[in-house]
Design a protein around this motif. Structure first.
Motif, PDB file in Angstrom:
ATOM      1  N   ALA A 164       0.739  -1.016  -0.112  1.00  0.00           N
ATOM      2  CA  ALA A 164      -0.300   0.120   0.007  1.00  0.00           C
ATOM      3  C   ALA A 164       0.940   1.517   0.152  1.00  0.00           C
ATOM      4  CB  ALA A 164      -0.510  -0.320   1.419  1.00  0.00           C
ATOM      5  N   LYS A 165       0.185   2.034  -0.672  1.00  0.00           N
ATOM      6  CA  LYS A 165       1.043   3.639  -0.516  1.00  0.00           C
ATOM      7  C   LYS A 165       1.296   3.701   1.395  1.00  0.00           C
ATOM      8  CE  LYS A 165      -1.214   6.960  -2.846  1.00  0.00           C
ATOM      9  NZ  LYS A 165      -1.946   7.885  -3.855  1.00  0.00           N
ATOM     10  N   ARG A 166       1.652   5.309   1.078  1.00  0.00           N
ATOM     11  CA  ARG A 166       1.168   5.407   2.567  1.00  0.00           C
ATOM     12  C   ARG A 166       0.463   6.793   2.346  1.00  0.00           C
ATOM     13  NH1 ARG A 166       5.630   2.343   3.845  1.00  0.00           N
ATOM     14  NH2 ARG A 166       5.749   1.302   6.133  1.00  0.00           N
ATOM     15  N   VAL A 167      -0.164   7.575   3.113  1.00  0.00           N
ATOM     16  CA  VAL A 167      -0.143   9.091   3.311  1.00  0.00           C
ATOM     17  C   VAL A 167      -0.462   9.439   4.226  1.00  0.00           C
ATOM     18  CG1 VAL A 167      -1.721  10.806   1.672  1.00  0.00           C
ATOM     19  CG2 VAL A 167      -1.218   8.920   0.799  1.00  0.00           C
ATOM     20  N   PHE A 168       0.144  10.486   4.771  1.00  0.00           N
ATOM     21  CA  PHE A 168       0.200  10.869   6.252  1.00  0.00           C
ATOM     22  C   PHE A 168      -0.948  12.098   6.565  1.00  0.00           C
ATOM     23  CE2 PHE A 168       4.682   8.196   6.952  1.00  0.00           C
ATOM     24  CZ  PHE A 168       3.408   7.585   7.961  1.00  0.00           C
ATOM     25  N   ASN A 169      -1.795  11.976   7.305  1.00  0.00           N
ATOM     26  CA  ASN A 169      -1.989  13.200   7.417  1.00  0.00           C
ATOM     27  C   ASN A 169      -2.685  14.103   6.633  1.00  0.00           C
ATOM     28  OD1 ASN A 169       0.333  14.353   9.939  1.00  0.00           O
ATOM     29  ND2 ASN A 169      -1.993  13.592  10.740  1.00  0.00           N
ATOM     30  N   PRO A 170      -3.918  13.399   5.249  1.00  0.00           N
ATOM     31  CA  PRO A 170      -4.404  14.000   4.069  1.00  0.00           C
ATOM     32  C   PRO A 170      -5.872  14.930   5.296  1.00  0.00           C
ATOM     33  CG  PRO A 170      -4.946  11.559   4.987  1.00  0.00           C
ATOM     34  CD  PRO A 170      -4.281  11.887   5.844  1.00  0.00           C
ATOM     35  N   TRP A 171      -5.786  15.681   4.582  1.00  0.00           N
ATOM     36  CA  TRP A 171      -7.369  16.551   5.000  1.00  0.00           C
ATOM     37  C   TRP A 171      -7.750  15.903   3.845  1.00  0.00           C
ATOM     38  CZ3 TRP A 171      -9.670  18.818   8.536  1.00  0.00           C
ATOM     39  CH2 TRP A 171     -10.265  19.532   8.285  1.00  0.00           C
ATOM     40  N   LEU A 172      -9.290  15.240   4.583  1.00  0.00           N
ATOM     41  CA  LEU A 172     -10.128  14.714   3.868  1.00  0.00           C
ATOM     42  C   LEU A 172     -12.055  15.558   4.348  1.00  0.00           C
ATOM     43  CD1 LEU A 172      -9.535  11.229   4.637  1.00  0.00           C
ATOM     44  CD2 LEU A 172      -9.134  11.989   2.817  1.00  0.00           C
ATOM     45  N   ALA A 173     -12.306  15.574   3.195  1.00  0.00           N
ATOM     46  CA  ALA A 173     -13.727  16.067   3.354  1.00  0.00           C
ATOM     47  C   ALA A 173     -14.774  15.855   2.257  1.00  0.00           C
ATOM     48  CB  ALA A 173     -13.779  17.796   3.426  1.00  0.00           C
ATOM     49  N   ASP A 174     -16.323  15.976   2.867  1.00  0.00           N
ATOM     50  CA  ASP A 174     -17.153  15.520   1.898  1.00  0.00           C
ATOM     51  C   ASP A 174     -18.529  16.649   2.155  1.00  0.00           C
ATOM     52  OD1 ASP A 174     -17.573  13.679  -0.572  1.00  0.00           O
ATOM     53  OD2 ASP A 174     -19.291  14.167   0.309  1.00  0.00           O
ATOM     54  N   VAL A 175     -18.824  17.084   1.252  1.00  0.00           N
ATOM     55  CA  VAL A 175     -19.657  17.825   1.635  1.00  0.00           C
ATOM     56  C   VAL A 175     -21.228  16.990   1.116  1.00  0.00           C
ATOM     57  CG1 VAL A 175     -21.718  20.014   0.442  1.00  0.00           C
ATOM     58  CG2 VAL A 175     -18.724  20.490   0.953  1.00  0.00           C
ATOM     59  N   GLY A 176     -21.217  16.419   0.079  1.00  0.00           N
ATOM     60  CA  GLY A 176     -22.508  15.695   0.437  1.00  0.00           C
ATOM     61  C   GLY A 176     -22.505  14.738   1.765  1.00  0.00           C
ATOM     62  N   VAL A 177     -21.627  13.686   2.210  1.00  0.00           N
ATOM     63  CA  VAL A 177     -21.891  12.788   3.737  1.00  0.00           C
ATOM     64  C   VAL A 177     -21.606  13.911   4.257  1.00  0.00           C
ATOM     65  CG1 VAL A 177     -19.292  12.525   3.768  1.00  0.00           C
ATOM     66  CG2 VAL A 177     -21.431  10.967   4.761  1.00  0.00           C
ATOM     67  N   GLY A 178     -21.087  15.212   4.397  1.00  0.00           N
ATOM     68  CA  GLY A 178     -21.408  16.181   6.079  1.00  0.00           C
ATOM     69  C   GLY A 178     -20.461  16.189   6.549  1.00  0.00           C
ATOM     70  N   LEU A 179     -18.889  15.220   6.597  1.00  0.00           N
ATOM     71  CA  LEU A 179     -18.032  15.187   7.666  1.00  0.00           C
ATOM     72  C   LEU A 179     -16.364  15.758   6.759  1.00  0.00           C
ATOM     73  CD1 LEU A 179     -18.495  11.260   7.974  1.00  0.00           C
ATOM     74  CD2 LEU A 179     -18.695  13.024   9.934  1.00  0.00           C
ATOM     75  N   GLN A 180     -16.060  15.858   7.928  1.00  0.00           N
ATOM     76  CA  GLN A 180     -14.242  16.593   7.561  1.00  0.00           C
ATOM     77  C   GLN A 180     -13.156  16.470   8.802  1.00  0.00           C
ATOM     78  OE1 GLN A 180     -14.187  21.299   7.235  1.00  0.00           O
ATOM     79  NE2 GLN A 180     -15.238  20.916   9.162  1.00  0.00           N
ATOM     80  N   GLY A 181     -11.976  16.024   8.307  1.00  0.00           N
ATOM     81  CA  GLY A 181     -10.839  15.929   9.788  1.00  0.00           C
ATOM     82  C   GLY A 181      -9.889  15.570   8.431  1.00  0.00           C
ATOM     83  N   ARG A 182      -8.592  15.020   9.208  1.00  0.00           N
ATOM     84  CA  ARG A 182      -7.490  14.217   9.089  1.00  0.00           C
ATOM     85  C   ARG A 182      -6.641  12.958  10.071  1.00  0.00           C
ATOM     86  NH1 ARG A 182      -3.934  17.910   6.462  1.00  0.00           N
ATOM     87  NH2 ARG A 182      -5.383  19.857   7.460  1.00  0.00           N
ATOM     88  N   PRO A 183      -7.129  11.847   9.182  1.00  0.00           N
ATOM     89  CA  PRO A 183      -7.028  10.716   9.700  1.00  0.00           C
ATOM     90  C   PRO A 183      -4.923  10.577  10.019  1.00  0.00           C
ATOM     91  CG  PRO A 183      -7.310  10.417   7.642  1.00  0.00           C
ATOM     92  CD  PRO A 183      -7.656  11.981   8.150  1.00  0.00           C
ATOM     93  N   ASP A 184      -5.088  10.195  10.950  1.00  0.00           N
ATOM     94  CA  ASP A 184      -3.277   9.952  11.354  1.00  0.00           C
ATOM     95  C   ASP A 184      -2.715   9.500   9.561  1.00  0.00           C
ATOM     96  OD1 ASP A 184      -3.627  11.028  13.843  1.00  0.00           O
ATOM     97  OD2 ASP A 184      -3.143   9.065  14.419  1.00  0.00           O
ATOM     98  N   LEU A 185      -3.184   8.618   9.459  1.00  0.00           N
ATOM     99  CA  LEU A 185      -2.387   7.741   8.138  1.00  0.00           C
ATOM    100  C   LEU A 185      -3.480   6.506   7.263  1.00  0.00           C
ATOM    101  CD1 LEU A 185       0.096   6.721   7.002  1.00  0.00           C
ATOM    102  CD2 LEU A 185       0.209   4.508   8.560  1.00  0.00           C
ATOM    103  N   VAL A 186      -3.116   7.159   6.035  1.00  0.00           N
ATOM    104  CA  VAL A 186      -4.507   6.080   4.746  1.00  0.00           C
ATOM    105  C   VAL A 186      -3.183   4.848   3.907  1.00  0.00           C
ATOM    106  CG1 VAL A 186      -6.225   6.308   3.224  1.00  0.00           C
ATOM    107  CG2 VAL A 186      -5.929   7.706   4.750  1.00  0.00           C
ATOM    108  N   LEU A 187      -3.824   4.525   4.422  1.00  0.00           N
ATOM    109  CA  LEU A 187      -3.415   3.012   3.207  1.00  0.00           C
ATOM    110  C   LEU A 187      -3.790   3.032   2.260  1.00  0.00           C
ATOM    111  CD1 LEU A 187      -2.390   0.937   6.471  1.00  0.00           C
ATOM    112  CD2 LEU A 187      -0.112   2.872   5.045  1.00  0.00           C
ATOM    113  N   GLU A 188      -3.639   3.195   1.409  1.00  0.00           N
ATOM    114  CA  GLU A 188      -4.250   3.214   0.231  1.00  0.00           C
ATOM    115  C   GLU A 188      -3.360   1.832  -1.086  1.00  0.00           C
ATOM    116  OE1 GLU A 188      -5.014   6.590  -2.420  1.00  0.00           O
ATOM    117  OE2 GLU A 188      -5.526   5.317  -4.115  1.00  0.00           O
ATOM    118  N   SER A 189      -4.193   1.058  -1.102  1.00  0.00           N
ATOM    119  CA  SER A 189      -3.852  -0.334  -1.675  1.00  0.00           C
ATOM    120  C   SER A 189      -4.111  -0.536  -3.902  1.00  0.00           C
ATOM    121  CB  SER A 189      -3.313  -1.643  -1.195  1.00  0.00           C
ATOM    122  OG  SER A 189      -5.236  -2.337  -0.791  1.00  0.00           O
ATOM    123  N   ALA A 190      -4.205  -1.286  -4.407  1.00  0.00           N
ATOM    124  CA  ALA A 190      -4.669  -0.935  -5.015  1.00  0.00           C
ATOM    125  C   ALA A 190      -6.345  -2.151  -5.866  1.00  0.00           C
ATOM    126  CB  ALA A 190      -4.867  -2.564  -6.248  1.00  0.00           C
TER     127      ALA A 190
END
Ligand code: SF4
Length: 194
Positions: free
Chosen positions: A65-91
């Motif tokens: 997986a690719k590591r992404v530290f502290n990405p800012w995530l937000a979505d108006v549709g679902v109505g949430l926002q935040g900054r997780p410590d780490l996101v792991l993204e695989s295929a």
């Protein structure tokens, strides 16, 4: 929906801990007194990231997986926002990791937090988030949390309650677990619990 109307994932977590904290965050922003635990968490964050960037991802079952530290995530549709410590993204999937300084187990507040982040990570990547993880720093344990339909429904219900509280500006009930009040940044605001 304006970005100021989005619910912070931190508040979603706090809602499961004590709903009143969310009220104070919203209506008395910046007036809390940071606890020793909060200060410790902030100072440890950079060290944690440095260590985690060098660790294998085997314990998450996501070695490529690719590591992404502290990405800012937000979505108006679902109505949430935040900054997780780490996101792991695989295929074929995405997983959120939260670093935890204390040695206790996974509480309802952590499950809400991880579910909220996972929903945002899914929307940001288009990948399913079936499991999230707590990385407990005190002993290096990796604790999985299933992001199942039951948890998603609980989080959806909590979001409705938070929105109702904001719209009606109504102070929620204090937590039943009064021990939590001993280490609360808003302890001075809750005269009725002492
Ligand atoms: S002092 Fe207790 S009731 Fe008041 S906000 Fe803090 S945890 Fe909640």
């Amino acid at each position: 929906m304006a970005s100021s109307e989005l619910i912070n994932i931190g508040d979603l977590k706090q809602w499961a801990y004590c709903p009143r904290v969310v009220f104070y965050h919203r209506f008395y922003s910046g007036s809390g007194v940071p606890t020793a635990k909060m200060k410790m968490g902030l100072s440890a964050q950079a060290d944690i990231e440095s260590l985690e960037a060098r660790r294998t991802l085997k314990h998450y079952g996501l070695e490529a997986a690719k590591r992404v530290f502290n990405p800012w995530l937000a979505d108006v549709g679902v109505g949430l926002q935040g900054r997780p410590d780490l996101v792991l993204e695989s295929a074929d999937r995405v997983a959120v990791v939260d670093f935890k300084l204390t040695g206790d187990g996974v509480g309802e507040n952590h499950r809400y937090q991880l579910c909220g982040y996972s929903i945002l990570a899914e929307l940001a990547t288009g990948l399913p988030a079936k499991t999230a993880f707590i990385y407990r720093l005190s002993d290096g344990a990796v604790l999985p949390v299933e992001i199942d339909e039951k948890l998603r429904a609980e989080v959806g219900a909590a979001m409705l309650k938070i929105r109702w509280m904001i719209e009606n500006e109504e102070v929620p009930e204090a937590t039943d677990v009064r021990k939590r009040c001993e280490d609360c940044e808003y302890a001075n605001y809750c005269g009725d619990v002492w």
